[in-house]
Structure formats: C-alpha cells, structure tokens
Write an enzyme that holds these catalytic residues in place. Sequence first.
Site, PDB file in Angstrom:
ATOM      1  N   LYS A  75       0.844  -1.202   0.000  1.00  0.00           N
ATOM      2  CA  LYS A  75       0.000   0.000   0.000  1.00  0.00           C
ATOM      3  C   LYS A  75       0.875   1.246   0.000  1.00  0.00           C
ATOM      4  O   LYS A  75       1.928   1.267   0.647  1.00  0.00           O
ATOM      5  CB  LYS A  75      -0.916  -0.032   1.236  1.00  0.00           C
ATOM      6  CG  LYS A  75      -1.997   1.060   1.230  1.00  0.00           C
ATOM      7  CD  LYS A  75      -2.914   0.922   2.448  1.00  0.00           C
ATOM      8  CE  LYS A  75      -4.027   1.969   2.432  1.00  0.00           C
ATOM      9  NZ  LYS A  75      -4.913   1.857   3.611  1.00  0.00           N
ATOM     10  N   SER A 150      -9.794   1.786   2.553  1.00  0.00           N
ATOM     11  CA  SER A 150      -8.926   2.585   1.705  1.00  0.00           C
ATOM     12  C   SER A 150      -7.871   1.764   0.961  1.00  0.00           C
ATOM     13  O   SER A 150      -7.318   2.230  -0.022  1.00  0.00           O
ATOM     14  CB  SER A 150      -8.226   3.645   2.549  1.00  0.00           C
ATOM     15  OG  SER A 150      -7.361   3.030   3.497  1.00  0.00           O
ATOM     16  N   SER A 174     -10.062  -0.434   6.654  1.00  0.00           N
ATOM     17  CA  SER A 174      -9.404  -0.249   5.349  1.00  0.00           C
ATOM     18  C   SER A 174      -8.730  -1.483   4.763  1.00  0.00           C
ATOM     19  O   SER A 174      -8.387  -1.479   3.585  1.00  0.00           O
ATOM     20  CB  SER A 174      -8.392   0.889   5.436  1.00  0.00           C
ATOM     21  OG  SER A 174      -9.059   2.117   5.449  1.00  0.00           O
TER      22      SER A 174
END
Lengths: 481, 473
Positions: A75, A150, A174
Amino acid sequence: MSKAKWMGISKVRENIAASSSEEVTASYLDTISKSKINGYVTINEGAIARAQDIDNGKEGKGHDGVLAGVPIAIKDNISTKGIQTTCSSKILQGYVPPYNAHVIERLLDAGAVILGKTNMDEFAMGTSTESSHYGTTLNPWDHERVPGGSSGGSAAVVAAGEAPISLGSDTGGSVRCPAAFCGVVGLKPTYGGISRYGLISYANSLEQIGPIATNVSDIATIMDVIGGHDLRDSTSIRQEIAYQDSLVDDVSGLKIGVPDEYFAEGIDEGVEKSVWAAIQKFEDMGATWEKVSMPHTKYALPAYYVTAMSEASSNLARFDGTRYGHVEQGENWHVMASRTRAKGFGEEVKRRILLGTYALSAGYHDKYYLKALKVRTLVKQDFDKALSNVDVLMAPTMPAPAFKIGEKIEDPLALYLTDVNTVPINLAGVPSISMPCGLVDGLPVGLQIIGKHFDESTIMRAAYSFEQNTDHLTKRPAGVE
Amino acid sequence: MVYHNPDGVMIGLEIHVQLNKLNTKMFCGCSTKYHDDEPNTHVCPVCLGLPGSLPVINERAVESAMKIGLALNCDIVPQTQFHRKNYFYPDLPKGFQTTQYDFPIASEGKVVIEGEDGEHVIGITRAHMEEDPGRLVHIGSIDKSKGTMIDYNRSGMALIEIVSEPDMRSPKEARRFLDKLRNIIDYLDVCDTTLEGAMRFDANVSIGGGSRAEVKNISSHKGAERALLFEIVRQKNLLRRGGTVVQETRHFDEARGVTISLRTKEQEHDYRYFPEPDLVPMRVADRTAKVVETLPELPDAKRERFTKEYGMADMHAKALTSEIRIADYYEEVAAKVDAKICTPWVADVLKGELNYRDLTIESYTVDDMVEIIGMVTQDKITEKSAVEVIRTILDSGGSAGDIVKEKGLIKVEDDVVSTAVAEVIRENEAAVVDYRGGKEQSLNFLVGQVMKKTRGRADAREAREMVLESLNK
C-alpha cells in the site's frame, strides 16, 4: 504464463523453484502492464533486479526466507526506501522515502520482491479508493464498482491476479472492507501486533498494517514475517503469536457470538443471508453460536470519525512543502505552506483536517474529542463483555456488497455509514479477519471474524477451518484463473 | 529589614534547559553533539519528522528530568504522559511539538534564594519534558537575508521547561533565581550550561496586581534583569499616564534593551493539545527512589557541610558553593593543605581575581594553588607576593615556582633585614628623635625605609617589630 492467476505463496514458490523469481516477477509485471483496474500508483523499477539478486543468491539471507523471490504489493502509505510513496496524494508526489518501514525490512529479510505501491484513498481516508489523486481503482469483479477502501489497490491487485499477496493498512476497516468487496482475505491484527514504524499515519491510535491474500495460510505466513515487537514503535507489544500453528481445521467447541447490532437496519438481504449461512456452517462443523449484545455500537461511528479526524488534523500538519513532496510558491513561508496544503490535499482530506481541527479546538475539545474518547471506552467494554462469554464474534464485514463508482462519493455521510461494522473493531483494538462467504449478484460478501486482544490464533483457526470446508475461496473474478 | 515591594512587582520565569549532556535526542538515536558540526548532519527520519517515523522516549532524558524535578523539591508524576502542541512553523518538522501538558514529570517544588530581605522562597509550578525545534538561520540580519535556512540538528533535543510561580519581587531576585537554578543544573550534570542555547528564558511580569506581560527571547541572566527592569518601567509609565497594561506577549530586543509587543491575548494560538498517540505512558514511580540515590549533593547542602567540615564562615561557604566547579576545586585544594588557611585564598583572593578578569576556575590549577599556599605557610614568600604570583599566572601564564624566581620574590633572610634596620636607624637620626619624642608616625616612616632598602622582600610585620626593638634598646 502471463495470464492473470490466483496463486498462493506455495504455488508461487513452486513456480520460482521450477523457473526463477525473475520469471515469476516478470510475469506479474506483464499482467500489471495490461491491467485496466489502476491498482498501482508506482511500479518498482528495481523489482526485476531484486528478483535476480534473490535468484543469484546475492541476498544470502533473503534466499532462505519463507518469501524468497515472492512478489508482493505494498500500500502506498508504507515507506519504501527508494520507491516513491505518495499515500495517493498530490502533496507527496515525488516523495521517495530514505528509509524502509519496519514491515518492509522484515519482508525484504524474508526474500520478498516488491512489485509496486498500490492505490488507496488519499491518506487512507475513504471506503472506496475514489479519493485517490491518481484515479480510482476498479473492482476486478465488476469494473463499474469500487474495490472498497482505503486499501482498494492492495485488495484489487490480489483479486485480479496482479500480485499474490499484499499489505494494506486498517484504520477503520481499510483492509477488511476492500478484502470483502474484492473477495479476498484480509486481517486487521490486534493494535500493537505489528510495528507501525514507516506507516504514514492517518489516525495512529486506531490503525494497523494488515496482510491481504487469496487464502488464510498466506495471511499466517505474512504475519509470521511482519508481526511482533519493534523498539521503534512504542505502541508495539511484546507478544508472540504462532500464526502457522493456528492453521488447524477444527472448530469443535468454538463459541461464536453474533451481535445483533451488526445486522442493523439497512443491511443488504443477500449479505445477511450469506453471513448467517456461514454461521450455520460453523455450527455444522462443531461450533456453537449465541446472540450477544453490544449496545454502544451505534455510537462507535461518530466516535471513530471524531477520533480519527482529530488525530489526522495533527498527523497531516507536517505536509507543508518545506522538506519533501509537492510545493507551491508563496511570498513567505506561511503563504507557501497554505498554498501547498490547499492545492496538495484533496477534498476529503481537507474536510477531515478541518473537522479534526474543529474537534480539538478550545471550547469544542471536551464536547467532541473527549466525548469520543469516553465513547471509545464504552465500545471497548462492549467487546470485553461480549468476548468474555464467547471465543469469537461473527458479523458481516460490510453491510452491502461493493457499490458503484460515483454512487456515494458526493455524499460523504453515506460513505461514512458504510464503515458501521468495521470501525468499532479499531476503537477496541481487537483483531478481525474478513474472508469471502458467498456471492450476491456476482459480488463477493465478506464475513468478519473478530477475536480477543492478541488471540489471532483463534480467529485464524476459525477462518482456516471455514476455508477448508467451503468453496468460497475458489470463486474468482471473470478473466482470472 | 523587610522588603515592601512598593510597586507590587510579580515576576514568574519559564526556563528551558537543553539536556545537551545526554548522548542522544529526546525521541531518536541522533547524537546531541552537533554544536561544532555542519547543519543537518545530526538528523534521522524521526527528528526530521519524515512521514511514518515514530518517537521513542529516551529513558535517560526522563531520568535527567526526574533529577531536575527532585533537585527543585518537586513531586514526581507516577507515569509520563506526552501531548502534542499543534502549530505551524518552519522549524517544527512535524507541525506539532511533542511536549507535556496536564501531567508534567515534576510539579509543586521550591527554591530558596537570597532575596531582597534575606532568604526568599520561589515556588516551582512545574517542570516538563519536551523536544526542541530546529533552528532558523539567516545570512546576515533577518531583514537583509535573501532567505531563511533551517538547521534541524537541534530538532528533537530534549528540553526541560521549568515554570516558576510569580514569586520574584524585583529583577534582582529574578537574576538571583536564575543564578541559583543554573547552579543547581550544573550540580546535576545534566546540561552544559555554557553551550549556545543551553538555557533560554521567558518572563511574566505584572505590577500592582494588573495584567501580566510575557517577555520572550531572553538569552542570559543579565538580559533577564535588563528586560525586566525595562518592562517594569514601561508598565509603571503606562499606568502613570492613565493607561492599562494588557495581557500580551512581548519580544525582548537585546541590542536595544527594550521589549516590543508581539501579540495580544486575542491573538494567542490555540494549540489544540491532545495526548500523543504514538507514545505509551512510561511508569516512573518505581524509579524515583533509584534516581534519588543518584542525586549529587546540592548547593544548599554543600554550603552547610562546608561550614561544618571546614569550619568556615557561611559567607565563604556560599561563595565556594556558588559554582560546582569552584566547590570541587576548593575541596581538592583543601585535601592537600590546611583547609582553614586555603579558604580565604580560594574564596576571597582567587575568586576575586577571577571575577575581575571574567575568568573561570580552570584558569588557575589546583597544583599552582597548593604550591603558592605552601610557600606562604612555609614563610618563603609574603602574602603580598603570593597575590602577585596569582595575578601573573592569570594574566600571562607560567608556573608559580618560575615566577617567584624570576621576580625575586623569595623572602630575604633576617640578617639582611636587621642590617637594613641598623642602617636606617643610623641614617635617619631626626626621625628616631621624633619617635622617641612621642611622634608615632615616625615609626611608619622608618619601616617604610626598611622595606625600600629590601625592595619589599621583607615581611612588613617583621620589619616593624625589628625597628621597634632597635628603637627601644
């Protein structure tokens, strides 16, 4: 070999043994280059060289590691030395960290090859990856839908066969939300279970790095590599969890609690059905279940947002264009910093900074920030109480399957409401794993298994057993083998 | 004598002490020894506030803070709690300062100073830990510099902020308090107070119970006294003209010796304090006893011991303990020569000569002191010569032995003196007659002549006795 495939770590390692990490890595890079889902913000230009080093035994230690030569997606809010790290924000465009996050050090020590940095909601603020400065990521199951957020990129690339495994981060759901929307497995470990050193903070008291994979065993493998205490993160805790050992297909005697509050009004009928079917399945496998009450659940969402935004308003103060990233010129420092922040941050980030600033301001501090802390304590007590009678809690990860791109982005409140089942877990700091438990209209449904603090072993055992006794994890998006 | 404080002056001080004697900074492993190095060479992701970096408490810094708290007679908090103080400034790489808020490491202490009317107690409100920001650097003056550069070497240095009660009633008391505080800090060996920026001060001043002005940017004890003197006169003049003192922050312009308004109460920042989520509370309650054991003897205790152990007057004990280095110096000398004899030599003579020259105790070695006192007690040189040797060494260096030889300061033998006495009596008949006729001053004249003949090497007291003896024959 370029056709996108779901491959677990063991299959990837077999392929490496049969050919090389270089070939396997190149095949993933090829798949990525043909991708339509926009899962990556940055591709690691050093990936092939790294794979060659592993193949050639140059990385002596890595070569013997459990992830020797295995590609992984990271990420974009986890610091990677020498690889641009933007948090999907314009304000960090061009920022190349001079250091590795703790988890990256651990992954590299274990031999992993970083494929690239995955797309996300800007600074992890969102549930759909639509707030990324670099465009939204598409859900591999339906390109008109969001992948969740997210960590949308991290879940989508695994689901699309563009990486076998990935790391996300989970502040209010997330990791679990995109894992649910993309039909893969995602773990949010206990707060303090993984060092956050190098994870760019959004709301530090809530977030944890978490792995995403196509099967439960891979989650255990990654956790054994990245979990554990780190002196550089004061909130990380000395607590060893033997993840591999928890991969046991046996839930007999397991006591499951089902909180009514997580099946609240507005829940999608198909989701409700799938989750109940999963609970029935656990019963068939020898577990028992009972309803538990978590009365403060309805206050968790506002408490979460006030806490997260307050912390964010402070965490994001450092992005002023002075030292790194995007900068706008101005006649003096304050003008420069203001313009940089005005132009560099997106709408959602600015909204949360302003709301957080407001919540911490004199005169409002007690009414909002302190109140949220008190609610947080009550939510924690709900968990302590519920988990004193049962071993795990089960609930839908998300109240509905993936929604359409653009459907909610103009209505922040509606978007916030979708986090209703994930944020209480972060407030309490307990671990939770999301895994597929069925499809509704061709879209995956996520089952959330929540455990006691540092009792990842139990939720991993439940998840593994469910995986072994159902076929949910054999379902793949169209075009992915 | 009671001091009535005619203007109702109330002064409170905030003192920042940089823990520059620690090896590492407050929250990272960077070295604190940056003072002679290039800018931005003692930095890391943590003190640069790079995204993703996290702080870790330096336990040694906490111990130093506890030492300071205990030395100021404070209560120590059971566990540490850090807060974030949020504001934007280019020297602040995270956009907030990690500091302590409602649970400072130490609180409710006191310090006794020599006040306007004897011993005066200054309350210590609190002492808390925080991190230093970086430093802004300009080429030339601020207004002429082409830009501002930032040096983050200082960023993240451990600071202790000590806040006093508004118990000082005059700038003189404020200065005495600062002197005492610096002395205590020196004793604790937690800060090299001679380094740039090691101690920085802000002052709160009010008169007659009115609003207080906070004066910032004071960098020396002398500066504090000057800033306060100016500020009190300013407030008095304002009131005399019928104005009112407003609560505000003022900046001390050291060059001009004036204070200038920076911002009023309405313009004060809202720092939005909240607990630092990246640091967990550190339990210190069970460490306090251990830290107490490491506390050195503090100035007041040493002063008391000196009077008892060395039998000196309190005045001397106070002078000798006013600086740890002088106290240590004295004890080294006293271990080698008679303590009673060496007390005035160190406390009066040496300290006086050092002060006159603005020198520190390092300028005169213990060995030189021991040697010179030895010469005096063995009657080899006169006291006057000894002072001359000390002055010579301070002014131009050299060793005591050499200087005595070069200057011919060795006391002359008795027979030389007695020869001189005989000659003087023979050559000054008139004065001898005058003395015998009852004119006392003539004795002084005759002794003076003897000293002249021996070029001062004779002991004046002995010469006087010998002249008297001859006259009374």
